[in-house]
Each structure stands twice: as C-alpha cells, then as structure tokens.
Scaffold this motif. Structure first.
Motif, mmCIF file in Angstrom:
data_model
loop_
_atom_site.group_PDB
_atom_site.id
_atom_site.type_symbol
_atom_site.label_atom_id
_atom_site.label_comp_id
_atom_site.label_asym_id
_atom_site.label_seq_id
_atom_site.Cartn_x
_atom_site.Cartn_y
_atom_site.Cartn_z
ATOM 1 N N PHE A 6 0.913 -0.819 0.797
ATOM 2 C CA PHE A 6 0.029 0.068 -0.025
ATOM 3 C C PHE A 6 0.905 1.105 -0.390
ATOM 4 O O PHE A 6 0.411 2.049 -0.146
ATOM 5 C CB PHE A 6 -0.685 -0.354 0.911
ATOM 6 N N ALA A 7 1.929 1.114 0.630
ATOM 7 C CA ALA A 7 2.781 2.312 1.099
ATOM 8 C C ALA A 7 3.296 3.038 -0.614
ATOM 9 O O ALA A 7 4.113 3.841 -0.837
ATOM 10 C CB ALA A 7 3.862 2.175 1.765
ATOM 11 N N ALA A 8 4.035 1.935 -1.662
ATOM 12 C CA ALA A 8 4.071 1.776 -2.534
ATOM 13 C C ALA A 8 3.403 2.335 -3.262
ATOM 14 O O ALA A 8 4.074 2.862 -3.837
ATOM 15 C CB ALA A 8 4.625 1.010 -2.930
ATOM 16 N N LYS A 9 2.326 2.780 -3.345
ATOM 17 C CA LYS A 9 1.310 2.394 -4.046
ATOM 18 C C LYS A 9 0.641 4.125 -3.504
ATOM 19 O O LYS A 9 0.698 5.043 -4.507
ATOM 20 C CB LYS A 9 -0.297 1.600 -4.183
ATOM 21 N N ILE A 10 1.021 4.088 -2.541
ATOM 22 C CA ILE A 10 0.519 5.827 -1.964
ATOM 23 C C ILE A 10 1.650 6.933 -1.928
ATOM 24 O O ILE A 10 1.550 7.920 -2.992
ATOM 25 C CB ILE A 10 0.454 5.916 -0.654
ATOM 26 N N ILE A 11 3.045 5.967 -2.635
ATOM 27 C CA ILE A 11 4.385 6.926 -2.673
ATOM 28 C C ILE A 11 4.296 7.418 -4.348
ATOM 29 O O ILE A 11 4.239 8.418 -5.217
ATOM 30 C CB ILE A 11 5.625 6.208 -2.690
ATOM 31 N N GLN A 12 4.032 6.657 -5.127
ATOM 32 C CA GLN A 12 3.708 6.672 -6.301
ATOM 33 C C GLN A 12 2.506 7.729 -6.672
ATOM 34 O O GLN A 12 3.174 8.714 -7.598
ATOM 35 C CB GLN A 12 3.448 5.114 -7.209
ATOM 36 N N LEU A 13 1.636 7.862 -5.968
ATOM 37 C CA LEU A 13 0.590 9.495 -6.415
ATOM 38 C C LEU A 13 0.771 10.503 -5.613
ATOM 39 O O LEU A 13 1.157 11.065 -6.342
ATOM 40 C CB LEU A 13 -0.649 8.145 -5.060
ATOM 41 N N LEU A 14 2.023 9.951 -4.918
ATOM 42 C CA LEU A 14 2.302 11.426 -3.748
ATOM 43 C C LEU A 14 3.547 11.697 -5.414
ATOM 44 O O LEU A 14 3.532 13.658 -5.320
ATOM 45 C CB LEU A 14 3.098 10.829 -2.799
ATOM 46 N N LYS A 15 4.345 11.110 -5.653
ATOM 47 C CA LYS A 15 5.065 11.654 -6.684
ATOM 48 C C LYS A 15 4.385 11.882 -7.904
ATOM 49 O O LYS A 15 5.118 13.208 -8.244
ATOM 50 C CB LYS A 15 6.138 10.225 -7.300
ATOM 51 N N GLU A 16 3.466 11.443 -8.808
ATOM 52 C CA GLU A 16 2.642 12.551 -9.554
ATOM 53 C C GLU A 16 2.772 13.597 -9.438
ATOM 54 O O GLU A 16 2.426 14.143 -10.114
ATOM 55 C CB GLU A 16 1.955 11.069 -9.925
#
Length: 210
Positions: A6-16
């Motif tokens: 879940f953290a990996a997906k949140i990081i991707q969202l925040l980066k974009e």
C-alpha cells in the motif's frame, strides 16, 4: 506485507502529484499534510530506509520546483512595465541613439534562434495546473469545489503577452523607418526571419511576425 504494498502505491501517487501539480503544495497547510503522510509511510519501512530516501528526494524536488517558479514570477514582475512609460522613454531618446533591429542583428537565422530560445523559456514554465485554472474559471457551475482553490500562476498570460509584444515589435520596426526602400528591406528581413522560424519549428513566433 500489505502495508508495504500500500505504501508503494501511495508513494507513486504522491510523486506524480508533486511533479505534475507542485502549486497544490505551496501553502503551509498542504505541505504539513504531505509531511504527515510521508512520516506515516516511512514507518512502514523503517528497516532498510528505502522509502525514507524516496520521500526525501520527492520533497526536495518539490521544494526546488516551487522555488524556481517563484523566482521566475518575481523576475517577470520586475520587467513588467506600463506601455506609456516605454513610449515616453522612446520619445525622450535622441534619434541618433535609437537603433533598429538590423543594427542589432542582421542575420535572420540568428534572430529566429533567439526568438525560439524565448519561446522555449516561456513554454517550459506552463504546467498542467495552468490549463486546469482556465477550465475551472470557465466552469460556471456553483457546486465546483475546486474553483476557489485554484492559484493564478500568470504563465499562460505571460506566453500570450510575449506573442503580442513580438507582433508590436515587428510593426514598430517597420513603421519607424521613413524611407520606402529601407522599409521594404525591413519587411523582407522579417519575412526571412519568419521563414527561419518555420524551418526551426517555431510556429508561434512565425505567426506573431506574420
């Protein structure tokens, strides 16, 4: 394991999000919320610290983007000058000291290249949020929640103003020449500049000259 996924997906969202719409994080409240989310995510991966490095790099890139855009806007505001002042300066200058464009740059290719540099500098500062701003202002629905949160960045306005300034420069340079032969030469010069802009792919400057 689920938390890490879940953290990996949140990081991707925040980066974009931070890369595409950095102005969403320019106020203290939104930046504070971002830091709080980042802190909670890093707790999911305290063992190897990979997430912490990614979050740190993301925050650093965001701050650099906000700083660069702020500096660009400050510089542009300094050079913004009323049209009346420009006219007064031109009238007060002696005729002998007023240079035409040919005395500054007589090579159409070089001028076209310099115009292209200016175009690219203006275009590079236009972001998706500038386009979203126009869409939100055109939307007349009362229940549009994002409308009041839109930040005016002036980047599209600056690009539009540059087009008008270039058009006025061309018209001024042609009209200020008194003799017909010199004026014909000036028109032919700008036609060559427009042709070189076309060859480069700088269609915006080409249309402004036309």
């Amino acid at each position: 394991a689920k938390l890490k996924s879940f953290a990996a997906k949140i990081i991707q969202l925040l980066k974009e999000w931070t890369e595409t719409f950095p102005y969403d994080f320019q106020d203290e409240k939104s930046m504070k919320e971002l830091k709080e989310i980042a802190h909670r995510i890093t707790q999911c991966d305290e063992e190897n610290g990979t997430v912490k490095k990614i979050i740190s790099q993301m925050t650093q890139n965001l701050l650099m983007a906000l700083s660069a855009r702020s500096q660009y806007q400050e510089i542009r505001e300094k050079f913004r000058q009323p049209v009346t002042d420009k006219g007064t300066i031109l009238k007060n200058k002696p005729q002998s000291t007023q240079k035409d464009i040919l005395s500054v740059c007589c090579d159409p290719l070089i001028l076209a290249q310099q115009l292209t540099h200016i175009e690219l500098e203006r275009v590079s500062n236009i972001y998706p949020e500038d386009l979203m701003q126009i869409v939100s202002h055109m939307d007349s629905l009362d229940n549009h929640k994002c409308r009041g949160d839109v930040t005016k960045t002036y980047n599209l306005e600056a690009y539009d103003n540059w087009f008008n300034c270039l058009s006025m420069l061309v018209a001024t340079e042609i009209c200020r020449v008194v003799k017909k032969k010199q004026r014909t030469r000036m028109v032919e010069f700008f036609i060559d500049v427009a042709r070189e802009c076309f060859n480069i792919g700088n269609f915006n400057s080409m249309m402004a000259i036309i």
